[in-house]
Design a protein around this motif. Structure first.
Motif, PDB file in Angstrom:
ATOM      1  N   GLN A   7      38.999  35.349  51.990  1.00 28.04           N
ATOM      2  CA  GLN A   7      40.374  35.842  51.848  1.00 28.04           C
ATOM      3  C   GLN A   7      40.588  36.287  50.408  1.00 28.04           C
ATOM      4  N   ALA A   8      41.397  37.306  50.223  1.00 29.40           N
ATOM      5  CA  ALA A   8      41.728  37.747  48.869  1.00 29.40           C
ATOM      6  C   ALA A   8      42.590  36.675  48.212  1.00 29.40           C
ATOM      7  N   SER A   9      42.281  36.374  46.979  1.00 27.63           N
ATOM      8  CA  SER A   9      43.067  35.373  46.255  1.00 27.63           C
ATOM      9  C   SER A   9      44.356  36.021  45.760  1.00 27.63           C
ATOM     10  N   PRO A  10      45.344  35.193  45.421  1.00 27.64           N
ATOM     11  CA  PRO A  10      46.588  35.753  44.889  1.00 27.64           C
ATOM     12  C   PRO A  10      46.354  36.632  43.652  1.00 27.64           C
ATOM     13  N   SER A  11      45.389  36.266  42.815  1.00 25.14           N
ATOM     14  CA  SER A  11      45.132  37.087  41.626  1.00 25.14           C
ATOM     15  C   SER A  11      44.520  38.428  42.020  1.00 25.14           C
ATOM     16  N   ASP A  12      43.707  38.445  43.099  1.00 22.26           N
ATOM     17  CA  ASP A  12      43.166  39.712  43.589  1.00 22.26           C
ATOM     18  C   ASP A  12      44.284  40.595  44.130  1.00 22.26           C
ATOM     19  N   ASP A  13      45.227  39.978  44.850  1.00 26.61           N
ATOM     20  CA  ASP A  13      46.369  40.725  45.382  1.00 26.61           C
ATOM     21  C   ASP A  13      47.206  41.313  44.251  1.00 26.61           C
ATOM     22  N   ALA A  14      47.436  40.539  43.206  1.00 26.10           N
ATOM     23  CA  ALA A  14      48.224  41.005  42.066  1.00 26.10           C
ATOM     24  C   ALA A  14      47.508  42.153  41.361  1.00 26.10           C
ATOM     25  N   GLN A  16      45.437  44.265  42.703  1.00 26.01           N
ATOM     26  CA  GLN A  16      45.521  45.442  43.564  1.00 26.01           C
ATOM     27  C   GLN A  16      46.911  46.072  43.485  1.00 26.01           C
ATOM     28  N   ALA A  17      47.932  45.245  43.481  1.00 24.11           N
ATOM     29  CA  ALA A  17      49.300  45.760  43.373  1.00 24.11           C
ATOM     30  C   ALA A  17      49.493  46.487  42.042  1.00 24.11           C
ATOM     31  N   THR A  18      48.914  45.956  40.982  1.00 25.31           N
ATOM     32  CA  THR A  18      49.001  46.597  39.669  1.00 25.31           C
ATOM     33  C   THR A  18      48.316  47.953  39.696  1.00 25.31           C
ATOM     34  N   ASP A  20      47.862  49.789  42.353  1.00 30.94           N
ATOM     35  CA  ASP A  20      48.646  50.660  43.224  1.00 30.94           C
ATOM     36  C   ASP A  20      49.841  51.262  42.477  1.00 30.94           C
TER      37      ASP A  20
END
Length: 120
Positions: A7-14, A16-18, A20
């Motif tokens: 699963q993507a970690s919260p830091s990976d999600d952040a 990616q959002a940055t 994007d």
């Protein structure tokens, strides 16, 4: 036995959002924020069809004033084409607010009018 895909970690999600948001032009971010403010203000002015009970002019005043600040200060940077439509929407909301008010503000005292000038 291998683990299923991690699963993507919260830091990976952040991250990616940055990435994007970095791809989005400033004019798009500004106009999107303005449209959200306009939509919320329209609802609070009682303009949502069938939802007149959601009217809250105190909240609408705050939203319209914030929108006026965004529109007036960003207009030189986003270009006339974008600024014109935002100004038109802002003016429509200011007029709707004036019409919905039981006790109208004096000219120049309505929401955002200190930034835009009086709206009649």
């Amino acid at each position: 036995m291998t683990n299923p895909s991690p699963q993507a970690s919260p830091s990976d999600d952040a991250a990616q959002a940055t990435r994007d948001i970095a791809d989005v032009a400033a004019v798009e971010v500004i106009t999107t924020a303005a449209v959200h403010l306009m939509s919320a203000a329209a609802v609070k002015c009682g303009l949502a069809e069938g939802e007149e009970d959601l009217m809250d002019l105190d909240e609408a005043r705050k939203l319209i004033t914030a929108l006026a600040g965004l529109v007036v200060t960003s207009a030189p940077d986003i270009g006339n084409q974008h600024a014109r439509s935002l100004r038109d929407g802002l003016r429509s909301l200011q007029l709707a607010f004036r019409e919905a008010s039981v006790i109208p503000d004096a000219p120049g005292e309505g929401p955002g009018e200190k930034l835009t000038g009086p709206v009649y």
